[in-house]
Motif scaffolding. Sequence first.
Motif, PDB file in Angstrom:
ATOM      1  N   UNK A  20       0.811  -1.209   0.000  1.00  0.00           N
ATOM      2  CA  UNK A  20       0.000   0.000   0.000  1.00  0.00           C
ATOM      3  C   UNK A  20       0.846   1.262   0.000  1.00  0.00           C
ATOM      4  N   UNK A  21       2.095   1.197   0.395  1.00  0.00           N
ATOM      5  CA  UNK A  21       2.949   2.373   0.508  1.00  0.00           C
ATOM      6  C   UNK A  21       3.752   2.655  -0.754  1.00  0.00           C
ATOM      7  N   UNK A  22       3.285   2.176  -1.893  1.00  0.00           N
ATOM      8  CA  UNK A  22       4.021   2.447  -3.127  1.00  0.00           C
ATOM      9  C   UNK A  22       3.840   3.889  -3.553  1.00  0.00           C
ATOM     10  N   UNK A  23       4.759   4.374  -4.362  1.00  0.00           N
ATOM     11  CA  UNK A  23       4.751   5.767  -4.777  1.00  0.00           C
ATOM     12  C   UNK A  23       5.808   6.513  -3.986  1.00  0.00           C
ATOM     13  N   UNK A  24       6.207   7.648  -4.492  1.00  0.00           N
ATOM     14  CA  UNK A  24       7.248   8.381  -3.799  1.00  0.00           C
ATOM     15  C   UNK A  24       6.745   9.745  -3.349  1.00  0.00           C
ATOM     16  N   UNK A  25       7.425  10.296  -2.396  1.00  0.00           N
ATOM     17  CA  UNK A  25       7.081  11.630  -1.931  1.00  0.00           C
ATOM     18  C   UNK A  25       7.425  12.667  -2.978  1.00  0.00           C
TER      19      UNK A  25
END
Length: 68
Positions: A20-25
């Motif tokens: 669920x924590x995929x993606x970047x800031x």
Amino acid sequence: MTRGKQKIEAQKKNAEKNQKNKGSQFEARAAALKVVCPICKVQLANANQLGDHYSSKHPKEKPPSDST
């Protein structure tokens, strides 16, 4: 055998949590920053921040109009 079953369930739970924590800031930041200072090319979130930026970093300059 409950330890083995608990271990498998914990591994599945951790795998779901990590997916669920995929993606970047960086991607989220780029999407949120819409206004750019034409002098120093700093990216800002809105026109109010641009006005504050001009008053602190470029006090001799006038901020651009909100139409840009």
